[in-house]
Design a protein around this motif. Structure first.
Motif, short mmCIF file in Angstrom:
data_model
loop_
_atom_site.label_atom_id
_atom_site.label_comp_id
_atom_site.label_asym_id
_atom_site.label_seq_id
_atom_site.Cartn_x
_atom_site.Cartn_y
_atom_site.Cartn_z
N SER A 95 22.57 4.90 56.93
CA SER A 95 22.56 6.34 57.48
C SER A 95 23.02 7.46 56.50
CB SER A 95 23.30 6.40 58.54
OG SER A 95 24.63 6.25 58.17
N GLY A 96 23.59 6.86 55.31
CA GLY A 96 24.25 7.77 54.42
C GLY A 96 25.51 8.34 54.71
N LYS A 97 26.24 7.75 55.89
CA LYS A 97 27.39 7.80 56.13
C LYS A 97 28.57 7.64 55.41
CE LYS A 97 30.51 8.18 60.26
NZ LYS A 97 30.49 7.51 61.47
N ALA A 98 28.34 6.39 54.65
CA ALA A 98 29.34 5.80 53.72
C ALA A 98 29.29 6.79 52.40
CB ALA A 98 29.14 4.55 53.34
N ALA A 99 28.17 7.09 52.12
CA ALA A 99 27.83 8.07 50.87
C ALA A 99 28.68 9.39 51.05
CB ALA A 99 26.28 8.41 50.38
N GLU A 100 28.45 9.87 52.43
CA GLU A 100 29.12 11.00 52.68
C GLU A 100 30.83 10.90 52.75
OE1 GLU A 100 27.89 12.47 56.56
OE2 GLU A 100 25.79 12.56 56.00
N VAL A 101 31.37 9.80 53.09
CA VAL A 101 32.61 9.70 52.98
C VAL A 101 33.17 9.58 51.62
CG1 VAL A 101 34.60 8.03 53.47
CG2 VAL A 101 32.73 8.55 55.29
N PHE A 102 32.30 8.95 50.85
CA PHE A 102 32.66 8.92 49.27
C PHE A 102 32.71 10.17 48.64
CE2 PHE A 102 31.86 8.32 44.71
CZ PHE A 102 32.82 7.01 44.28
N ALA A 103 31.64 10.91 48.91
CA ALA A 103 31.87 12.19 48.39
C ALA A 103 32.86 13.10 48.81
CB ALA A 103 30.14 12.90 48.80
N ARG A 104 33.18 13.14 49.97
CA ARG A 104 34.29 14.01 50.61
C ARG A 104 35.73 13.57 49.80
NH1 ARG A 104 35.84 15.40 56.69
NH2 ARG A 104 37.05 17.08 56.06
N MET A 105 35.68 12.27 49.64
CA MET A 105 36.78 11.73 49.01
C MET A 105 36.99 12.33 47.65
SD MET A 105 38.05 7.59 48.00
CE MET A 105 36.86 7.65 46.78
N VAL A 106 35.87 12.16 46.92
CA VAL A 106 35.83 12.65 45.49
C VAL A 106 36.02 13.97 45.34
CG1 VAL A 106 34.52 12.78 43.54
CG2 VAL A 106 34.28 10.57 44.86
N SER A 107 35.52 14.75 46.43
CA SER A 107 35.83 16.27 46.46
C SER A 107 37.14 16.57 46.48
CB SER A 107 34.81 17.00 47.44
OG SER A 107 34.96 18.08 47.54
N MET A 108 37.71 15.98 47.77
CA MET A 108 39.26 16.44 47.90
C MET A 108 40.40 15.73 46.98
SD MET A 108 39.44 15.33 52.32
CE MET A 108 41.06 16.20 52.30
N LEU A 109 39.73 14.98 46.04
CA LEU A 109 40.71 14.53 45.13
C LEU A 109 40.39 15.16 43.79
CD1 LEU A 109 41.12 10.73 46.01
CD2 LEU A 109 43.01 12.58 45.87
N GLY A 110 39.66 16.11 43.75
CA GLY A 110 39.55 16.95 42.49
C GLY A 110 38.12 16.70 41.97
N GLY A 111 37.21 15.92 42.49
CA GLY A 111 36.12 15.65 41.53
C GLY A 111 34.80 16.74 42.19
N PRO A 112 33.91 16.52 41.49
CA PRO A 112 32.57 17.22 42.00
C PRO A 112 31.98 16.78 43.13
CG PRO A 112 31.70 15.77 40.37
CD PRO A 112 33.44 15.66 40.49
N ALA A 113 31.90 17.81 44.45
CA ALA A 113 31.38 17.49 45.40
C ALA A 113 29.81 16.99 45.58
CB ALA A 113 31.27 18.75 46.50
N ASP A 114 28.97 17.04 44.40
CA ASP A 114 27.81 16.59 44.38
C ASP A 114 27.44 15.60 43.37
OD1 ASP A 114 28.05 18.42 42.24
OD2 ASP A 114 26.17 19.16 42.03
N LEU A 115 28.46 14.69 43.19
CA LEU A 115 28.26 13.40 42.16
C LEU A 115 27.20 12.65 42.54
CD1 LEU A 115 29.66 12.06 39.79
CD2 LEU A 115 31.21 10.95 41.67
N ILE A 116 27.20 12.30 43.66
CA ILE A 116 26.01 11.40 44.17
C ILE A 116 24.76 11.74 44.06
CG2 ILE A 116 24.90 10.11 45.99
CD1 ILE A 116 27.64 9.64 47.30
N GLU A 117 24.49 13.03 44.25
CA GLU A 117 23.13 13.77 43.96
C GLU A 117 22.94 14.07 42.48
OE1 GLU A 117 24.74 14.70 48.10
OE2 GLU A 117 25.58 14.90 46.04
N ASN A 118 23.84 14.28 41.69
CA ASN A 118 23.76 14.62 40.31
C ASN A 118 24.58 13.87 39.52
OD1 ASN A 118 21.88 16.94 40.94
ND2 ASN A 118 23.47 17.49 42.06
N PRO A 119 24.52 12.63 39.37
CA PRO A 119 25.33 11.87 38.53
C PRO A 119 25.40 12.11 37.20
CG PRO A 119 23.63 10.47 39.43
CD PRO A 119 23.67 11.83 40.21
N ASP A 120 24.15 12.42 36.61
CA ASP A 120 23.92 12.78 35.14
C ASP A 120 24.76 14.00 34.83
OD1 ASP A 120 22.37 10.48 34.65
OD2 ASP A 120 20.40 11.49 35.17
N ARG A 121 24.82 14.85 35.49
CA ARG A 121 25.65 16.13 35.37
C ARG A 121 27.06 15.91 35.08
NH1 ARG A 121 25.04 20.74 39.73
NH2 ARG A 121 22.79 20.55 39.33
#
Length: 435
Positions: free
Chosen positions: A303-329
């Motif tokens: 469903s993508g829910k796990a990916a959403e959780v990971f993205a939110r965790m990364v963003s809240m801990l200072g990382g990029p919010a779009d890491l999963i969509e744009n890993p090469d960036r």
């Protein structure tokens, strides 16, 4: 409390009572013991062992040597997983968001690489901006709002373990099962867990190469955790080859992102991740059976829910919010990528997983000394699993290196770590047992 009397009694094989153990650990945490006394205690335990009651007392005393986290305002079961370490083992990175997406709160306190094994924190540091040691308030906020947070141990959690481990590391007492058990579980108790699932690795790429020793450690961890008030179980898993098809830091992070995005399926890694997710959900009461739990975990992934959780965790801990969509960036690539050709035609029958881990260190992806800086770009990707049929010259992996000379050395070394046979091998199952 007279430290030398406690050391003498353990040296002579006596069983220590909980009060003596508590006093000794309190003195250790307060800096009142010499390194000689700490080392002598560790060596006495290494030779004489400890009863189950002693290990429980040691674990509780070490957990109580610092702060204990509280999660009273979170209405989810508090759960975690711990691995004894391996090569290409990035299970935690996917497991935490899957478990959180299914209704658990996962305050996961992880470590750096140890010896030839990779460290979850080193992999996370390949993400620009990611804060691996947030303050207590941010850690709590991320667990509450995202569902999981993967961070490093702070100095306030089980500080006695840090001092004892530093001495064990230089006194040849790291491989004591009572001390391993107390070290692992004291940090988990301090994290305020209700349930814990343990991944005890066995094989040539694990610290426990012998199945019997792995079972003894798994039994010790489960019994002591339960004795200390945390519901626990352990899976014994195979580490005779890298678990993922990548070994390194940024390359394993890419593997994680591909997994969460649905680009990596039907692998040994998926089998292990879903097995641990199911065990966590059943242990915490979220699911009534393993089949129901695995279905929930698969749905969280698809469903993508796990990916959403990971993205939110990364963003809240200072990382990029779009890491999963744009890993090469965001994930740096090594300047040299070199295929490793198969030395001959046949079946990939066996490999030296530990050797592969050491080769990652040689590339600069791990530490020879604690102060070494890691090159997060380097490692191996596209590692073919054992049981694959290959032709001579066909790539069995891709080396990521800082320069041509390092790439050539690594490619040559990796080729020697695999055995190719004419006959198709019989492979051991990735999950070897449940305790």
């Amino acid at each position: 409390m007279i430290p030398q009397e406690i050391i003498r009694r353990k040296r002579d094989g006596d069983e220590l009572d909980a009060a003596d153990i508590s006093s000794f650990i309190a003195a250790l945490a307060a800096g009142q013991l010499s390194e000689g006394q700490i080392g002598a205690f560790a060596m006495a335990v290494w030779f004489k062992g400890m009863s189950r009651a002693e290990i429980v007392a040691l674990t509780l005393a070490m957990a109580d040597s610092g702060n204990r986290l509280q999660w009273t305002d979170i209405d989810r079961p508090i759960a975690d997983k711990h691995s004894t370490g391996g090569v290409g083992d990035n299970v935690s990175l996917m497991l935490a968001p899957i478990a959180a997406a299914c209704g658990l709160a996962v305050p996961m306190i992880s470590g750096r690489g140890l010896g030839h094994t990779g460290g979850t924190l080193d992999k996370l540091e390949s993400i620009p901006g990611y804060i691996i040691t947030p303050d207590a308030n941010l850690f709590h906020k991320v667990v509450k709002e995202a569902g999981c947070a993967i961070i490093g141990q702070t100095g306030t959690l089980a500080p006695a373990d840090g001092r004892l481990y530093a001495v064990r590391d230089v006194t040849a007492t790291v491989d004591s099962i009572p001390l391993i058990t107390a070290s692992i579980l004291s940090k988990k108790l301090a994290a305020g867990l209700e349930t814990l699932v343990l991944d005890v690795k066995v094989g040539n790429g694990a610290f426990m190469a012998d199945r019997g020793q792995a079972e003894i450690l798994a039994q010790s961890l489960v019994e002591v955790a339960n004795g200390a008030g945390v519901k626990a179980s352990a899976l014994i898993t195979d580490m005779n080859q890298p678990l993922a098809d990548s070994a390194g830091n940024a390359v394993e992070m890419r593997n994680c992102l591909d997994f969460l995005a649905g680009r990596k399926k039907d692998t040994r890694l998926e089998t292990v991740v879903l097995a641990f997710a199911a065990e966590m959900l059943v242990k915490s009461g979220i699911a009534a059976s393993s089949d129901e739990a695995e279905t929930k975990a698969r749905r969280a992934l698809s469903s993508g829910k796990a990916a959403e959780v990971f993205a939110r965790m990364v963003s809240m801990l200072g990382g990029p919010a779009d890491l999963i969509e744009n890993p090469d960036r965001y994930l740096a690539r090594a300047p040299i990528e070199k295929p490793v050709p198969a030395a001959r035609s046949g079946w990939l029958a066996a490999c030296d997983a530990r050797g592969i881990g050491v080769s990652v260190i040689d590339l600069g992806g791990g530490r020879r000394h604690p102060a070494d800086r890691i090159d997060h770009r380097v490692g191996f990707s596209e590692l073919l699993p054992l049981g694959t049929r290959v032709n001579a010259g066909e790539p069995i992996a891709l080396v990521h290196a800082a320069d041509e000379a390092a790439a050539e050395r690594a490619a040559t070394a990796l080729a020697t770590h695999y055995r190719i046979t004419e006959d198709r091998p019989e492979l051991t199952p990735v999950i070897a047992g449940l305790v």
